[in-house]
Structures are given as structure tokens and as C-alpha cells.
Design a protein around this motif. Sequence first.
Motif, PDB file in Angstrom:
ATOM      1  N   UNK A 249     -39.173  19.979   7.993  1.00 38.86           N
ATOM      2  CA  UNK A 249     -39.672  19.250   9.159  1.00 38.86           C
ATOM      3  C   UNK A 249     -39.023  19.881  10.389  1.00 38.86           C
ATOM      4  N   UNK A 250     -39.509  19.500  11.547  1.00 41.83           N
ATOM      5  CA  UNK A 250     -38.900  19.959  12.794  1.00 41.83           C
ATOM      6  C   UNK A 250     -38.024  18.850  13.349  1.00 41.83           C
TER       7      UNK A 250
ATOM      8  N   UNK B 217     -15.013   4.397  19.618  1.00 45.65           N
ATOM      9  CA  UNK B 217     -16.429   4.717  19.415  1.00 45.65           C
ATOM     10  C   UNK B 217     -16.606   5.563  18.159  1.00 45.65           C
ATOM     11  N   UNK B 218     -17.828   5.516  17.645  1.00 50.41           N
ATOM     12  CA  UNK B 218     -18.178   6.345  16.486  1.00 50.41           C
ATOM     13  C   UNK B 218     -19.578   6.899  16.723  1.00 50.41           C
ATOM     14  N   UNK B 219     -19.668   8.229  16.893  1.00 54.44           N
ATOM     15  CA  UNK B 219     -20.964   8.889  17.036  1.00 54.44           C
ATOM     16  C   UNK B 219     -21.390   9.399  15.661  1.00 54.44           C
ATOM     17  N   UNK B 220     -22.550   8.957  15.194  1.00 55.25           N
ATOM     18  CA  UNK B 220     -23.054   9.350  13.881  1.00 55.25           C
ATOM     19  C   UNK B 220     -24.304  10.200  14.054  1.00 55.25           C
ATOM     20  N   UNK B 221     -24.206  11.503  13.790  1.00 59.88           N
ATOM     21  CA  UNK B 221     -25.335  12.422  13.936  1.00 59.88           C
ATOM     22  C   UNK B 221     -25.995  12.625  12.579  1.00 59.88           C
ATOM     23  N   UNK B 222     -27.279  12.285  12.491  1.00 60.58           N
ATOM     24  CA  UNK B 222     -28.024  12.458  11.236  1.00 60.58           C
ATOM     25  C   UNK B 222     -29.487  12.712  11.559  1.00 60.58           C
ATOM     26  N   UNK B 223     -29.924  13.995  11.487  1.00 56.79           N
ATOM     27  CA  UNK B 223     -31.312  14.324  11.856  1.00 56.79           C
ATOM     28  C   UNK B 223     -32.342  14.000  10.783  1.00 56.79           C
ATOM     29  N   UNK B 224     -31.903  13.783   9.543  1.00 54.73           N
ATOM     30  CA  UNK B 224     -32.828  13.401   8.472  1.00 54.73           C
ATOM     31  C   UNK B 224     -33.215  11.940   8.689  1.00 54.73           C
ATOM     32  N   UNK B 225     -34.482  11.684   9.021  1.00 51.27           N
ATOM     33  CA  UNK B 225     -34.932  10.339   9.403  1.00 51.27           C
ATOM     34  C   UNK B 225     -34.694   9.321   8.288  1.00 51.27           C
TER      35      UNK B 225
ATOM     36  N   UNK C 193     -36.063  24.160  12.388  1.00 51.06           N
ATOM     37  CA  UNK C 193     -36.714  23.927  11.102  1.00 51.06           C
ATOM     38  C   UNK C 193     -35.669  23.369  10.143  1.00 51.06           C
ATOM     39  N   UNK C 194     -35.983  22.257   9.489  1.00 52.58           N
ATOM     40  CA  UNK C 194     -34.975  21.500   8.750  1.00 52.58           C
ATOM     41  C   UNK C 194     -35.477  21.157   7.348  1.00 52.58           C
ATOM     42  N   UNK C 195     -34.663  21.483   6.331  1.00 55.61           N
ATOM     43  CA  UNK C 195     -34.984  21.169   4.951  1.00 55.61           C
ATOM     44  C   UNK C 195     -34.573  19.743   4.624  1.00 55.61           C
ATOM     45  N   UNK C 196     -35.491  18.954   4.089  1.00 53.51           N
ATOM     46  CA  UNK C 196     -35.179  17.600   3.648  1.00 53.51           C
ATOM     47  C   UNK C 196     -34.769  17.643   2.181  1.00 53.51           C
ATOM     48  N   UNK C 197     -33.492  17.417   1.920  1.00 57.03           N
ATOM     49  CA  UNK C 197     -32.980  17.489   0.545  1.00 57.03           C
ATOM     50  C   UNK C 197     -31.815  16.529   0.355  1.00 57.03           C
TER      51      UNK C 197
END
Length: 320
Positions: free
Chosen positions: A270-271, A209-217, A250-254
Motif C-alpha cells: 500500500x502507499x 507524552x507518548x508518540x506512537x508511529x504506526x503506518x499499518x492501518x 510503498x509499504x508491505x503489509x505483513x
Amino acid sequence: MSFKDMLVIPQHDVIDDTIERLQSSKFPLVMWGSGEIAELLYNILLQNRCNIDAVFSDSPQAEFHGFNVVSFDEICGKYEKFNLMIGHGLYHLADRFKMLPDIVDIYSIFDPYHYNLSIDKAFLENNYHVLESLYENLADEKSRFSLCAYINARLNKNWRYIQPYIESRQYFGYDFMRLGEDEVFVDCGAYVGDTLADFLHASNGRYKKYFALEPDISNASALESYITEHRIKNIFVKKVGAWDQSTTLSFLLDGICSKVMPSESPLKRVTIMADTLDRICGGEATYIKMDIEGAEMNALRGAAETIKKNKPKLAISVYH
């Protein structure tokens, strides 16, 4: 070689004279970049009464502190001669500007994240035995040399010391980190699939398995497109951040440098949803990679039970 012999100690503490040179220059100062590092530099320059005159980016956007972010060609059309401040971390890209007649000088500030807080001789003296113990307890020569190169870079305010030790193989290809056919890889900071591509190559496509976590949409969308296009199986994209509890952040989009930021930050935020790896991955993990711009300690606390249970390989970014 001993720790002492590896150190390059300057006779005097090295002082970054960039600000002094900028203050004495008569030419306009142009910022190259408009992301997080540019924001840090802008504040440093402002504190030292150095004004920027324009901003350009390879991907022009609306504005940066009241400046329209334009293209490099537009800058050249406006100014006959100007100074260039590198407002991002890709310093090597400046080579393409070095021979241009428009540019008087190219500037950068050593480590704007820790401006005026770099290692000096007093710090080295006060912490010598701790650093020496760390050096002696590292398992291999390359790790010991890399540690000293990093210390030398900070002592001398010059990244050239560490350049020979920058490794293109970040997570794979090492004898002490071999991949198994039942690997459950947890990718914290999956971005658009760069680590996934390296993993597929290194594992020859054999894994569990491969879990890919990425909160930037935006990044997550590009990642999903990559997975669909290449018909990659057993990839689980999680649009959440790794943290030490279930919460919102609170998340910076960069782009590649997207990160958790204080809610009072003036940068575009963004949240996002965040949770523990213990919950996100259900306790499954044989290899955990984290490059999440300073959130690593919180994420590790949220993976405590998984780590205790499985004793996975850990590739954790520690420089943030």
C-alpha cells in the motif's frame, strides 16, 4: 576475556546443506507461512530447483504463488508423509511438530535475508581489527558477549550461539536507560501496543507524552482500540512512517514485519505517508525507539535536529 578467546571459529567454512537434502528427498515439501520470509524462501528454493507442494498457515488466506493457503489439518489430510519448511522467523514454534508421525523432517534455511552472504573465515580475517576494536569499545560485558555470540552464529550458521543472549526486556529495566517522570517517548514501529504496555509498566504510568508511529492501518486501529479500552492518557497515535523527508512510500503489509518496500516488489503493498520525527514530534523527545524493519537510518536522519537538541536515549534496531 579477549575478542580472540570469545570466537568459535570452525575448522572449515560451514555450508548449509538444506538444499542438497531437499533435492534428494522423495517426500512432498510443505511451506509453513506465507509472509515475507516465505517469499524469500520460495525464491531461494525456485533458484535451486526445489519445488514446494503445498502451503499452510496458522491464519489461512487466499493464495501464495498459486497455492491455496490452507490449515495444517488440511495438509495432514492430503499427505501421509511430508517435509516441512519453516517459512517464518519463529523457529521455536516448530517444536510442536517434531513428534508428529506425518512429518519426515523439518527444514529451515539460515538467514534467508542474506542467503550465501553470511560471515565466513575470510570475512573475519579481513575485518578482524575493526571487529576487535568494536568489541573493546563496548561499555559492558553483556554487550561484548552478545557481539561475539552474533559473530559465532554467523560463522557457524547456527542461531544457538546467540539464544542465551536474547533479552526479553528490549527497552526498559536497565540502569543505564532509566525512565524519568517527564519522559517524551517516541515509538517508531508501535505495532498494536506491545511496547506501550511495557512502557506503562516500567514508568508506573508517570510520563509526559507518548508518540506512537504506526503506518499499518490495521495495526494502528488495534493500537487505538487498546488505548481506548485501557483509558490511557497523553498517547498520540501517528499513522505515518518515520523517514528523512515528507513523502509517500510503498509499504508491505505483513503484520509485525510490515516495512517499506521497493515499488516493484510483487508482494502486497500500500502507499503510506511518511515524515521526519523533527516535524512529527515538534522537536520533543527524551527517548526514541526504532524497530522499523530497515528504515532506521532514514528515520534517524529525519530526527537529527531533535537528537542534537535533546540528546534523547536511543534504542535503535541495527540488525535489519
